[in-house]
Design a protein around this motif. Structure first.
Motif, PDB file in Angstrom:
ATOM      1  N   ALA A 210       0.810  -1.142   0.054  1.00  0.00           N
ATOM      2  CA  ALA A 210       0.093   0.091   0.138  1.00  0.00           C
ATOM      3  C   ALA A 210       0.856   1.310   0.008  1.00  0.00           C
ATOM      4  CB  ALA A 210      -0.902   0.160   1.348  1.00  0.00           C
ATOM      5  N   ALA A 211       2.037   1.304   0.658  1.00  0.00           N
ATOM      6  CA  ALA A 211       2.848   2.421   0.675  1.00  0.00           C
ATOM      7  C   ALA A 211       3.598   2.517  -0.549  1.00  0.00           C
ATOM      8  CB  ALA A 211       3.917   2.112   1.892  1.00  0.00           C
ATOM      9  N   THR A 212       3.964   1.449  -1.229  1.00  0.00           N
ATOM     10  CA  THR A 212       4.579   1.529  -2.751  1.00  0.00           C
ATOM     11  C   THR A 212       3.616   2.156  -3.447  1.00  0.00           C
ATOM     12  OG1 THR A 212       5.949  -0.264  -2.148  1.00  0.00           O
ATOM     13  CG2 THR A 212       5.631   0.309  -4.494  1.00  0.00           C
TER      14      THR A 212
ATOM     15  N   ALA B 140       4.144   5.962 -18.413  1.00  0.00           N
ATOM     16  CA  ALA B 140       4.257   5.162 -17.290  1.00  0.00           C
ATOM     17  C   ALA B 140       5.621   4.858 -16.847  1.00  0.00           C
ATOM     18  CB  ALA B 140       3.564   3.669 -17.686  1.00  0.00           C
ATOM     19  N   GLU B 141       6.503   4.639 -17.728  1.00  0.00           N
ATOM     20  CA  GLU B 141       7.899   4.272 -17.433  1.00  0.00           C
ATOM     21  C   GLU B 141       8.583   5.690 -16.906  1.00  0.00           C
ATOM     22  OE1 GLU B 141       6.399   1.837 -20.684  1.00  0.00           O
ATOM     23  OE2 GLU B 141       6.354   3.847 -20.431  1.00  0.00           O
TER      24      GLU B 141
ATOM     25  N   ALA C 118      11.031  -0.536 -11.169  1.00  0.00           N
ATOM     26  CA  ALA C 118      11.158  -1.010 -12.407  1.00  0.00           C
ATOM     27  C   ALA C 118       9.677  -0.845 -13.118  1.00  0.00           C
ATOM     28  CB  ALA C 118      11.617  -2.361 -12.609  1.00  0.00           C
ATOM     29  N   PRO C 119       9.718  -0.741 -14.437  1.00  0.00           N
ATOM     30  CA  PRO C 119       8.205  -0.551 -15.306  1.00  0.00           C
ATOM     31  C   PRO C 119       7.389  -1.844 -14.774  1.00  0.00           C
ATOM     32  CG  PRO C 119       9.971   0.032 -16.526  1.00  0.00           C
ATOM     33  CD  PRO C 119      10.757  -0.450 -15.269  1.00  0.00           C
ATOM     34  N   ARG C 120       8.079  -3.140 -14.928  1.00  0.00           N
ATOM     35  CA  ARG C 120       7.319  -4.270 -14.559  1.00  0.00           C
ATOM     36  C   ARG C 120       6.770  -4.157 -13.032  1.00  0.00           C
ATOM     37  NH1 ARG C 120      12.467  -6.423 -14.175  1.00  0.00           N
ATOM     38  NH2 ARG C 120      12.889  -7.284 -12.140  1.00  0.00           N
ATOM     39  N   THR C 121       7.225  -3.523 -12.185  1.00  0.00           N
ATOM     40  CA  THR C 121       6.717  -3.261 -10.866  1.00  0.00           C
ATOM     41  C   THR C 121       5.547  -2.456 -11.005  1.00  0.00           C
ATOM     42  OG1 THR C 121       8.775  -3.659  -9.870  1.00  0.00           O
ATOM     43  CG2 THR C 121       6.897  -2.546  -8.623  1.00  0.00           C
ATOM     44  N   PHE C 122       5.689  -1.272 -11.814  1.00  0.00           N
ATOM     45  CA  PHE C 122       4.730  -0.282 -12.033  1.00  0.00           C
ATOM     46  C   PHE C 122       3.239  -1.132 -12.553  1.00  0.00           C
ATOM     47  CE2 PHE C 122       2.133   2.214 -14.818  1.00  0.00           C
ATOM     48  CZ  PHE C 122       1.652   3.416 -13.888  1.00  0.00           C
ATOM     49  N   TYR C 123       3.417  -2.127 -13.703  1.00  0.00           N
ATOM     50  CA  TYR C 123       2.436  -2.458 -14.196  1.00  0.00           C
ATOM     51  C   TYR C 123       1.937  -3.598 -13.252  1.00  0.00           C
ATOM     52  CZ  TYR C 123       2.955   0.063 -18.482  1.00  0.00           C
ATOM     53  OH  TYR C 123       3.172   1.223 -19.379  1.00  0.00           O
ATOM     54  N   ARG C 124       2.631  -4.090 -12.364  1.00  0.00           N
ATOM     55  CA  ARG C 124       2.081  -5.005 -11.329  1.00  0.00           C
ATOM     56  C   ARG C 124       0.869  -4.500 -10.279  1.00  0.00           C
ATOM     57  NH1 ARG C 124       6.644  -7.386  -9.934  1.00  0.00           N
ATOM     58  NH2 ARG C 124       6.839  -6.253  -7.878  1.00  0.00           N
ATOM     59  N   TYR C 125       1.105  -3.243 -10.274  1.00  0.00           N
ATOM     60  CA  TYR C 125       0.121  -2.465  -9.365  1.00  0.00           C
ATOM     61  C   TYR C 125      -0.730  -1.604 -10.247  1.00  0.00           C
ATOM     62  CZ  TYR C 125       3.339  -2.852  -5.429  1.00  0.00           C
ATOM     63  OH  TYR C 125       4.059  -3.372  -4.430  1.00  0.00           O
TER      64      TYR C 125
END
Length: 209
Positions: free
Chosen positions: A12-14, A36-37, A46-53
């Protein structure tokens, strides 16, 4: 929001950190030119972390808007029990929509909300995020009002849902009206004052709960 496991709180903090980063970049560089990047890089993920959320860059601001709505609902929950429903709603709006002069982050969040709502006028994706946050807060508010009314857990009578919907719409209209103006966040045209006016105008419907 408190509660949940340590992992859930970290997630949640992230999410909230990414949301604040996205809002800052949207305001500074514009929605269209921010990718988004760019948000991921600025947030240190990392971008993949962004898209995980988040599925899209617009959805990245959802935690910021949800946090503001949650604070208002929690303020209703924490309002003195002796207050009527209309008074509890006004009390909560005053607490959460009046910027604390000693809290720079609160004023910054209101500034972000104003800028994001202005962008949403021309962005269906941003409007959808805002509408979802408002709708979710109304559902939570209905549960809070049910508890204040002493109704059984899980009860969802029509009058309570109507009260939550009217109250949510009143605060939403107040915030949107303020955001569309150049009025300061304090004073008679600030979001707290406008919310009080809107809630008072809707008081007849709000008494039902």
């Amino acid at each position: 929001m408190q509660g949940g496991s340590l992992t859930e709180r970290r997630k949640a903090a992230t999410r909230l950190d990414i949301a604040r980063t996205a809002a800052s970049l949207f305001v500074e560089h514009g929605l269209r030119t921010t990718r988004a990047e760019d948000i991921a890089r600025a947030a240190g993920v990392a971008p993949r972390t962004f898209y995980r959320y988040f599925a899209t860059k617009e959805e990245a601001i959802a935690p910021l808007l949800t946090a503001g709505a949650w604070q208002w609902v929690e303020a209703v929950r924490d309002a003195p029990g002796a207050l009527s429903v209309p008074d509890a709603l006004r009390h909560a709006a005053a607490r959460t929509l009046t910027p604390d002069p000693d809290d720079a982050s609160a004023s910054e969040s209101l500034d972000w909300v104003r800028s994001l709502l202005r962008m949403a006028v021309d962005s269906p994706a941003l409007r959808s995020v805002w509408n979802d946050a408002c709708h979710d807060s109304e559902i939570t508010l209905a549960a809070v009002l049910t508890a204040r009314a002493g109704l059984p857990d899980g009860a969802d009578p029509l009058d309570v849902r109507l009260t939550a919907g009217v109250a949510g719409a009143a605060v939403r209209v107040a915030v949107e009206t303020w955001a569309a103006s150049d009025a300061p966040a304090t004073g008679p045209l600030g979001p707290a004052a406008l919310a009080e006016r809107c809630l008072t105008a809707a008081e007849g419907a709000l008494k039902s709960a």
